[in-house]
Scaffold this active site. Structure first.
Site, mmCIF file in Angstrom:
data_model
loop_
_atom_site.group_PDB
_atom_site.id
_atom_site.type_symbol
_atom_site.label_atom_id
_atom_site.label_comp_id
_atom_site.label_asym_id
_atom_site.label_seq_id
_atom_site.Cartn_x
_atom_site.Cartn_y
_atom_site.Cartn_z
ATOM 1 N N ASN A 355 0.660 -1.345 -0.068
ATOM 2 C CA ASN A 355 -0.019 0.093 0.027
ATOM 3 C C ASN A 355 0.764 1.244 -0.009
ATOM 4 O OD1 ASN A 355 -2.060 2.084 0.544
ATOM 5 N ND2 ASN A 355 -3.043 0.609 1.748
ATOM 6 N N ASP A 356 1.603 1.660 1.168
ATOM 7 C CA ASP A 356 2.283 2.642 1.403
ATOM 8 C C ASP A 356 3.353 2.726 0.129
ATOM 9 O OD1 ASP A 356 0.862 3.247 3.358
ATOM 10 O OD2 ASP A 356 2.429 2.848 4.835
#
Ligand code: NAP
Length: 430
Positions: A355-356
């Site tokens: 995600n990040d």
């Protein structure tokens, strides 16, 4: 191998220190302590899930720092009597570094366990800078013997300051910046051990400490580079904390999911596929099935790479370890910097539980806590499919606009289950 090394080190140190002397009560105390330590260590390691490894490593690192602190306090009386100023300075330096590493690693343990520490961000940053200044200025004054106090008193004061600095330094660290701090704390414990080794004239401790300290500081510098931060920013707490999240621009995302059939068709028609693994791959323990899917794709003539972000997962090298466990050949791994400029050559990128590390907010949103962190530019690929269970945010707690991009589709499922289903479907396609 590390376990065998440690056992040899402990046995030889014990034999060495008792050789030629009387085998007294200390030996029994040492054996009891080693027994309790071994039992506790085994219990903790047995209980820890694979995904809890990063926090366990942090906890063990804290113990190393704590040891250096205790050694310093205990030895301060003897070193004072020896009246050797250099030895006294080495002792105080080892103590202060060990103390900071001890409390810092405990706070890191809490943060890695996903526990929130609710504090006033600005106040903590001020306290962090204040203690950092004290950590630099006070030992200098003590070294110059400006204060006429005994060594044990100096040791207690500097130890307390080291303990406070560890807490105030790690608390404000924002989500995306934890990897740098973890490797720095690791390195500090190594340095504290090496200093204790100098004090005891113990070559093994010096060598081991320098090895951990040097490797840790190199890793820290590499992590700093990967995160686009300077080491000074790390030490002075100039990180953006999760608290600043509120200023980040909120965006309405147009999320589109696809069926497993559509996903496998995309894979089957691709010439070049990139797999971007993240923390979710570790949570799902999907590395083996991921490697099987990769083999199925290759059997159909698709070129497959794994694109690795340096801070993906929860500990340095996390993805490399996971993929090595599934026997993914090293040649298939591509570092982010190696492929970021050619993302448009990938027909399909499969983002698995990441995600990040693919969040464009790091490039576009100046208010985002991850702003400035280099990311894998997945948004430039022809097609992107993200496998995750829902719309939860990543470790840094930031909305991910990639999921709303026109070329991005979502498969909402556990990574292991989704990859398994995809692999079965893909094998069916002729
Ligand atoms: P991430 O941003 O933490 O995102 C992980 C994603 O995995 C989540 O959004 C979650 O979404 C998904 N997920 C969890 N369980 C899953 C499952 N069973 N199946 C499928 N998906 C699952 O991970 P990342 O992209 O790897 O980034 C790492 C982050 O951790 C960075 O912010 C980094 O700075 C930080 N960090 C790294 C280290 C290090 O040394 N590498 C250390 C400390 C912190 P759902 O819940 O919706 O499924």
């Amino acid at each position: 191998m590390a376990g065998i090394g440690m056992t040899l080190a402990i046995v030889s140190t014990v034999i060495g220190s008792f050789y030629g002397n009387d085998w007294n009560i200390n030996l029994i105390l040492i054996l009891v302590a080693v027994g309790i330590g071994t039992w506790l260590g085994k219990k903790m390691s047995d209980r820890a899930e694979m995904t809890e490894m990063p926090q366990l490593v942090s906890l063990f690192n804290a113990l190393g720092g704590g040891c250096a602190l205790l050694l310093g306090i205990i030895e301060s009386q003897q070193v004072q009597n020896a009246d050797d100023r250099i030895a006294q300075i080495v002792l105080l330096a080892g103590m202060i570094i060990g103390a900071a590493s001890f409390t810092g690693s405990i706070v890191a343990y809490y943060k890695l366990s996903g526990k929130k520490i609710d504090v006033n961000g600005t106040l903590i940053v001020v306290l962090s800078r204040l203690t950092l200044t004290t950590v630099i200025v006070l030992p200098t004054l003590v070294t110059l013997q400006v204060f006429q106090i005994s060594l044990p008193a100096e040791a207690i004061i500097l130890g307390a300051i080291g303990l406070s600095y560890g807490v105030f330094f790690v608390i404000p660290i924002g989500g995306a910046d934890m990897p740098v701090v973890i490797s720095l704390l690791n390195s500090l414990t190594g340095v504290a051990t090496a200093l204790a080794g100098i004090l005891y004239v113990n070559v093994l401790m010096i060598a081991g400490g320098i090895l951990v300290g040097a490797a840790g500081i190199l890793l820290t510098l590499m992590m700093c580079k990967a995160m686009n931060r300077s080491l000074w920013n790390v030490l002075s707490g100039k990180f953006k904390s999760g608290k600043q999240l509120g200023n980040s621009t909120a965006v309405e995302l147009d999320i589109r999911s696809i069926t497993m059939g559509e996903f496998t068709t995309q894979m089957a028609f691709a010439n070049k596929v990139g797999i971007i693994p993240g923390y979710g791959l570790a949570v799902a323990q999907a590395q083996h099935i991921c490697s099987q899917l990769d083999k199925t794709l290759e059997s159909k003539g698709v070129e497959v790479h794994y694109i690795i972000h340096p801070v993906a997962g929860r500990m340095p090298g996390h993805m490399n370890v996971l993929l090595a466990e599934a026997d993914v050949p090293y040649e298939k791994l591509r570092e982010m910097d190696e492929v970021n400029h050619e993302m448009n050559t990938y027909d399909l990128l499969i983002v698995i539980g990441a995600n990040d590390v693919v969040n464009p907010a790091a490039e576009k949103d100046e208010n985002s806590p991850i702003y400035g962190m280099p990311i894998i530019k997945a948004y430039n690929a022809k097609q992107v499919v993200v496998i995750k269970r829902g719309m939860s945010k990543g470790y840094a707690g930031v909305e991910n606009s990639l999921f709303g991009e026109a070329n991005c589709r979502m498969v909402f499922a556990d990574a292991k289950a989704a990859l398994n289903e995809a692999n079965i479907e893909l094998k069916r396609i002729a």
